[in-house]
Scaffold this motif. Structure first.
Motif, short mmCIF file in Angstrom:
data_model
loop_
_atom_site.label_atom_id
_atom_site.label_comp_id
_atom_site.label_asym_id
_atom_site.label_seq_id
_atom_site.Cartn_x
_atom_site.Cartn_y
_atom_site.Cartn_z
N GLY A 52 -1.77 4.80 -0.25
CA GLY A 52 -3.37 4.37 -0.51
C GLY A 52 -3.61 3.55 -1.89
O GLY A 52 -4.63 3.16 -2.19
N ASP B 98 0.92 -1.12 0.08
CA ASP B 98 0.08 0.13 -0.10
C ASP B 98 0.87 1.20 -0.01
O ASP B 98 1.42 1.59 0.91
CB ASP B 98 -1.06 0.06 1.34
N THR C 64 -5.29 7.21 2.18
CA THR C 64 -5.52 6.08 3.18
C THR C 64 -6.71 6.57 4.32
O THR C 64 -7.68 5.85 4.70
CB THR C 64 -4.46 5.96 4.04
N ASN D 162 -9.77 5.64 2.78
CA ASN D 162 -10.31 4.13 2.64
C ASN D 162 -10.60 3.71 4.05
O ASN D 162 -11.41 2.75 4.10
CB ASN D 162 -8.99 3.43 2.29
N TRP E 43 -9.87 -1.36 -6.12
CA TRP E 43 -9.18 0.02 -5.99
C TRP E 43 -9.32 0.82 -7.34
O TRP E 43 -9.68 1.75 -7.42
CB TRP E 43 -7.89 0.16 -5.55
#
Length: 916
Positions: A419, A416, A802, A805, A500
Motif C-alpha cells: 500500500g 506498491d 491496499t 485504497n 498518498w
C-alpha cells in the motif's frame, strides 16, 4: 516630631516626602543611559540633600560612557521643611517660563489629596534661586521666636532694615495674591468635582440601561440565529426530500417509458432468447477451450519450439483479457537476411521502444569508489551538467549475470509495497527469452528539496543517463549509457506519491528499503503488446474489435499501474494508442469499455457518453447493413450488438426500432452459425452443461440457502489454507499452485477456475493482485464470494492498507469482502468510507448483510454512525446499521433516544419502528 501645642501639624502627604524618578539621558557621544533624579526633598528624613540643593549638585549626573563628563539636569524640586513649616517649589532658572504650568500642576496634585492641607502647604512658595531658601528659613525662625517670646513691653521696637522690610512686604503681597488664587481654584475645583460626580451618576445610569439593552439584543439575536438555523435545516431537509422524490419520479418515468416501449418485443423474444442463451454459452466455452489451446501453441512458438500443427493466424479478445495467436508457420520461419531481430518482448528490435535500451559505454566523471559515493547506501545517484549517473553495488556473481545478459534495460517504476507507493530507477538483465534474470533498483524519494531536484533533472527532455555496476572491490565494473523521454511517467508517479503522502503522511523508509534490498519482485513477468505504430492502421471491423479488447484490457486501473508503473512503458505513447483505438472504435461501431469511453470524452473525441452511444449504434448499424465491409462472424456481431444495447440501457438511450431489428437479425444469424459449429464438432461436455433456466435457478437458490455448508477449508503441507467449494477445486489448486501471473490472470475468467486462481494470486503476489481478484469477484456465485471472503479475512492484517485504497471503487461483492476483512483487522479509521459504501447503490449489495458486518465494529461504530445520522437522520441504510449495532451492543438506541441532538433522537425512533 515635636511641635508646640496649638500649632499646625506638619503635612504628611506623599508630596512632602523625598521622591526620586528615573529619566533617560542622551549622552554627547550618542548612547542613551538611565539616571535617577530627585523631585522632592524632606529635610527631616534626608537633611543631607538640603546642602546639595543649595550647592546646585542635587541633580547633577555623571556620564557612564565618558569619564569626567557630567550633566546638570533642570528638574523642579519640592522642598519641605516640617520643623519650619516651609513648603517651597524650587524651579530652575532655565524653566522660569514654565512657572505657572508647574505651579498649576502642583496645585492639582494638592487638590487630589484627601487630608486637610496645612496653611503653609496651601500657601507654598515658588522660587528660582535655591539660595533664597536661607532667607525663607530665617524668616520662619524669626516668626517662631516672635510667637514664642512674651508680649513686648514699652521698650522701643528694634530697628529693621528698610530693604529687608520692603522684601517682606513684597512677599506678603505675593502670598496674599497666591492665597486668593488658590482659594478661587479650590472653589472651581469643588464645583467641577460636584458636576463630575453628577455626570458619573448619570453615566452609570445610562451605562446600566445600555448594558441591559445590549443583553436583550444579544438574546434576541441568539434566538433569531437559532430560528434561522432551524429554518435552514428544515429547508435543506425539504430540498433533499424533494430531490430524492424527483429522482425517483424521473427514474420511474424513464423506466415506465422503456418498459412500455420494449415490453411487446421482450414478450415475443424472451422465450426464444432464454432457450438459445444456453446454446450460446456452450459455444463460448468451446471457443475458450480453443483459445487456450491456441495460446499454448503461441507460447511454444515464442520459445522456439516446433509447432505441433499448423494453424491460421488467430486473434481473440475476451471480456477480461486478450490472446493473440501468431501464424505458427511465420513465427517458426527464420528472419529474412537483413530483417530486424526479435527482442525480448517478442517485438522487432527496430520497432521496440528505445527508452529502455542501453548501450555499453565509458562514463566520464564516474566515482572510482562506491562506498565513498554511496555513503553507506546500496545505490547512489549523482547529477552533472552532462548526465545523470546512477551506481549500484552487486556481488561478483550478479555482475556476471548482467555481463552475460542478452539485453540490459532500465525502467522508471512506481512500486506498491503493502500500500506504500515508491518510485525507483531499476536496471534489469534479460536473457534471450526475454525473462528477467536479475534486477537492481534505486528508490527515488520525493520529500526533501534535493530529492525533488534529482527527479526534476531526470524528467528533463533527452536527459543523458549513465549506469554503473560496482563489484565487491567497490570499483566500477560495467557501465551503460542511454536517454529516455519519461517526463510524463515521472509526473504520473509523483502525483500518486504526493497524494498518498497527503492522505496518510506515513514513513515510507521500510518500503524503500525493501525495494533497495530486492525483497519485492522488481520487474513483472507479464509482457505487453505495444510497440510504435501498433494499431495505427485499423482497416477492418475485426481489427477494431481486437484493438478495443486489447487496449481496453490494458486501460484498466491495475493494468495501467503494471504497464506504466512496473514495465515503465511511456505514458505519452500509451495515451496516443488509447486515443487512436477509441477513434477507430467509434468509426466502426465497436463497443468500448468504461476506461476507453472516458478517454474518448477526455480527449474531446466525443462530448459525452450519450453522444458516444448514439455514434456507436449508428456506426455499427452501417457496418451490419453492408454500407461498409464487414469481416466479423455472426457471433462477434451479436456479442457487439449485445454490448451496445447494454451500453444504451446504462445511459438511458433508446435505440431506434430499425436498430433493434438489426440486433434481432444478428441474434438469429448467430444462432444459425452456432448450430453449424455444433454440427461440425458436437461436444458431450457441452451437452452435459446444457441447463435450462429452471435448473440454473434451482442451483442458485440451493447455493444461497446454505452457502456456509458449501465452503470447506483445504490446508496445504506448507500450512497455508485455501477455501474451496468443491473437491475438484483441490486438484485444480495443486495444478495452479506454481502457475505464472499471466496464466493465473487468464484462469480468473473461467467460471470453474476463478475462485482457486483468485486465492493463488493473492497468496503469491499479495496486494498487487487484489484489483484483478475483486473484478473477478463481481461474477462469482455467493458460495465463491464466501470462500474468497474467508481467505481474505485470514490475511486481513497484511492486506488492510491496499483494501482501504480499493474500497471507494469496489463493487458490491468486493465491498462486502473488504468490509469483513477490515473489521477483522480492526481498521476503525475506515468506518466513514464503509458507511458511504452502505449508502451507495453500486456498493451496498444486500444492505442488511453489510450493515450486520459493520455492526461488528462495536462501540467504535457509534461515533461515526452518529455523525452520519446527524447529516441524514432518515437514511434507511444508516438506520439498518443502527438497528444492527443495537443488536450487537444492546442499549445503543436507548442512549441515542435521550441524546441532546434532535436528529439523533429522530433516527433512534425511526430505527425502533423499523426494528418492530
Amino acid at each position: 516630631m515635636e511641635y508646640q501645642a496649638g500649632a499646625e501639624a506638619p503635612y504628611q502627604g506623599h508630596l512632602g516626602r523625598t521622591a526620586q524618578t528615573s529619566v533617560l539621558i542622551s549622552s554627547a557621544g550618542g548612547p542613551v543611559f538611565p539616571a535617577s533624579v530627585y523631585t522632592g526633598i524632606n529635610t527631616q528624613t534626608h537633611p543631607e540633600l538640603r546642602q546639595r540643593l543649595l550647592d546646585g549638585t542635587l541633580n547633577v549626573v555623571e556620564c557612564p560612557f565618558e569619564e569626567g563628563r557630567t550633566y546638570d539636569l533642570a528638574i523642579s524640586v519640592i522642598y519641605h521643611d516640617e520643623e519650619r513649616r516651609l513648603f517651597v517649589l524650587v524651579i530652575p532658572e532655565t524653566l522660569r517660563h514654565e512657572e505657572f504650568k508647574r505651579r498649576s500642576a502642583l496645585l492639582e496634585e494638592l487638590a487630589r489629596e484627601r487630608e486637610v492641607l496645612p496653611n503653609y502647604v496651601r500657601n507654598f512658595y515658588t522660587i528660582f534661586d535655591p539660595a533664597r531658601l536661607i532667607e525663607l528659613e530665617e524668616a520662619a525662625d524669626q516668626e517662631e521666636v516672635a510667637q514664642s517670646a512674651p508680649a513686648p513691653g514699652p521698650a522701643p521696637a528694634p530697628a529693621v532694615d528698610a530693604e529687608r522690610r520692603a522684601e517682606l512686604d513684597r512677599v506678603k503681597i505675593e502670598l496674599t495674591r497666591e492665597q486668593a488664587r488658590l482659594t478661587s481654584l479650590q472653589s472651581s475645583l469643588e464645583s467641577s468635582q460636584a458636576e463630575l460626580q453628577k455626570a458619573k451618576i448619570s453615566l452609570e445610569s445610562e451605562r446600566s440601561a445600555i448594558e441591559q439593552a445590549r443583553t436583550e439584543i444579544e438574546e434576541a439575536r441568539t434566538e433569531i440565529a437559532r430560528a434561522r438555523a432551524d429554518i435552514e435545516q428544515t429547508r435543506v431537509d425539504m430540498d433533499q426530500d424533494r430531490t430524492q422524490l424527483n429522482d425517483v419520479a424521473s427514474r420511474v418515468e424513464r423506466d415506465s417509458e422503456l418498459v412500455q416501449h420494449t415490453r411487446a418485443r421482450l414478450e415475443e423474444e424472451s422465450a426464444r432468447l432464454e432457450e438459445e442463451r444456453s446454446l450460446l454459452e456452450e459455444a463460448r466455452r468451446a471457443l475458450q477451450v480453443q483459445e487456450l489451446n491456441l495460446e499454448q501453441e503461441r507460447l511454444r512458438l515464442e520459445q522456439g519450439a516446433p509447432a505441433t500443427h499448423a494453424e491460421e493466424a488467430t486473434q481473440v479478445v475476451t471480456d477480461d483479457q486478450f490472446i493473440e495467436i501468431l501464424n505458427p508457420d511465420a513465427a517458426s520461419r527464420p528472419p529474412a537476411p537483413g530483417a530486424p531481430e526479435a527482442d525480448a518482448e517478442g517485438l522487432s528490435r527496430a520497432s521496440a521502444p528505445s527508452e529502455h535500451r542501453l548501450e555499453r559505454a565509458t562514463l566520464a566523471g564516474l566515482p572510482t569508489n562506491f562506498d565513498e559515493a554511496a555513503g553507506g547506501e546500496l545505490a547512489f545517484a549523482q547529477s552533472s551538467t552532462e548526465q545523470l549517473l546512477v551506481g549500484y553495488s552487486l556481488s561478483d556473481e550478479r555482475m556476471r549475470m548482467f555481463e552475460e545478459a542478452a539485453q540490459v534495460r532500465f525502467l522508471f517504476q512506481l512500486h506498491d509495497v503493502d500500500g506504500v507507493p515508491v518510485m525507483a530507477l531499476t536496471l534489469a538483465a534479460l536473457n534471450a527469452a526475454g525473462d528477467v534474470d536479475d534486477a537492481v533498483a534505486l528508490p527515488l524519494p520525493d520529500a526533501r528539496e534535493e530529492e525533488s531536484a534529482l527527479l526534476d533533472t531526470l524528467a528533463q527532455e533527452q536527459q543523458r543517463l549513465g549506469f554503473a555496476l560496482y563489484g565487491e572491490d567497490n570499483s566500477p565494473g560495467l557501465t551503460w549509457e542511454g536517454e529516455s523521454p519519461i517526463a510524463a511517467n515521472i509526473a504520473w508517479a509523483r502525483e500518486r506519491v504526493r497524494a498518498w503522502r497527503q492522505a496518510f503522511n506515513l514513513d515510507d523508509s521500510e518500503a524503500r528499503s525493501a525495494i533497495a534490498l530486492g525483497e519485492v519482485e522488481l520487474v513483472g513477468q507479464m509482457r505487453h503488446p505495444f510497440v510504435d505504430g501498433r494499431f495505427s492502421r485499423i482497416d477492418t471491423a475485426s481489427e477494431a474489435l481486437l484493438a478495443a479488447g486489447v487496449v481496453g484490457y490494458w486501460s484498466r486501473t491495475d493494468q495501467v499501474a503494471y504497464l506504466i508503473g512496473n514495465r515503465g512503458f511511456p505514458l505519452v505513447r500509451f495515451r496516443e494508442i488509447q486515443k487512436r483505438v477509441a477513434r477507430q472504435a467509434l468509426n466502426w461501431g465497436i463497443a468500448l469499455g468504461n476506461e476507453l469511453q472516458q478517454v474518448a470524452i477526455d480527449e474531446s473525441i466525443i462530448t459525452d457518453r450519450i453522444s458516444l452511444t448514439h455514434r456507436l449504434l449508428a456506426s455499427f448499424a452501417e457496418l451490419c447493413v453492408g454500407v461498409r465491409p464487414n469481416d466479423l462472424d455472426p457471433i462477434q456481431q451479436w456479442e457487439n450488438w449485445d454490448a451496445l444495447i447494454q451500453l444504451a440501457q446504462r445511459h438511458n438511450v433508446t435505440p431506434e426500432p430499425d436498430v433493434l431489428e438489426l440486433a434481432e437479425l444478428s441474434l438469429k444469424r448467430a444462432q444459425e452459425y452456432e448450430d453449424m459449429l455444433d454440427g461440425e464438432d458436437a461436444s458431450e461436455e457441452a451437452e452435459a452443461i446444457d441447463l435450462d433456466d429452471a435448473e440454473v435457478l434451482e442451483i442458485i437458490e440451493e447455493s444461497e440457502a446454505d452457502v456456509d455448508a458449501l465452503v470447506m477449508e483445504h490446508r496445504l503441507e506448507s500450512g497455508e489454507s485455501f477455501f474451496l467449494v468443491d473437491k475438484a477445486s483441490a486438484e485444480l489448486l495443486a495444478e495452479l499452485e506454481n502457475a505464472g501471473r499471466g496464466e493465473l490472470d487468464t484462469r480468473l475468467n473461467a467460471p470453474s477456475e476463478r475462485l482457486v486462481a483468485a486465492q493463488v494470486l493473492v497468496a503469491r503476489f499479495g496486494s498487487d493482485a487484489l484489483g484483478a481478484v475483486f473484478e473477478s469477484a463481481e461474477t462469482m456465485t455467493p458460495a465463491e464470494c464466501e470462500a474468497l471472503a474467508r481467505f481474505v479475512v485470514a490475511r486481513a492484517g497484511e492486506l488492510a492498507p491496499t483494501l482501504t485504497n480499493l474500497l471507494p471503487t469496489a463493487g458490491a461483492p468486493a465491498t462486502l469482502i473488504i468490509a469483513r476483512a477490515l473489521v477483522a483487522a480492526e481498521r476503525t479509521e475506515t468506518i466513514p468510507v464503509l458507511l458511504k459504501a452502505l449508502c451507495d447503490a453500486h456498493q451496498q449489495g444486500n444492505p442488511r448483510v453489510l450493515a450486520d458486518v459493520l455492526a461488528q465494529f462495536g462501540d467504535a461504530l457509534t461515533a461515526p454512525l452518529s455523525r452520519a445520522l446527524k447529516d441524514a437522520p432518515d437514511d434507511e441504510h444508516l438506520t439498518l446499521a443502527l438497528i444492527s449495532l443495537d443488536r450487537t451492543r444492546p442499549g445503543t438506541l436507548d442512549r441515542l433516544a435521550s441524546d441532546g441532538s434532535k436528529r439523533l433522537r429522530r433516527a433512534a425512533q425511526r430505527a425502533r419502528e423499523l426494528a418492530e
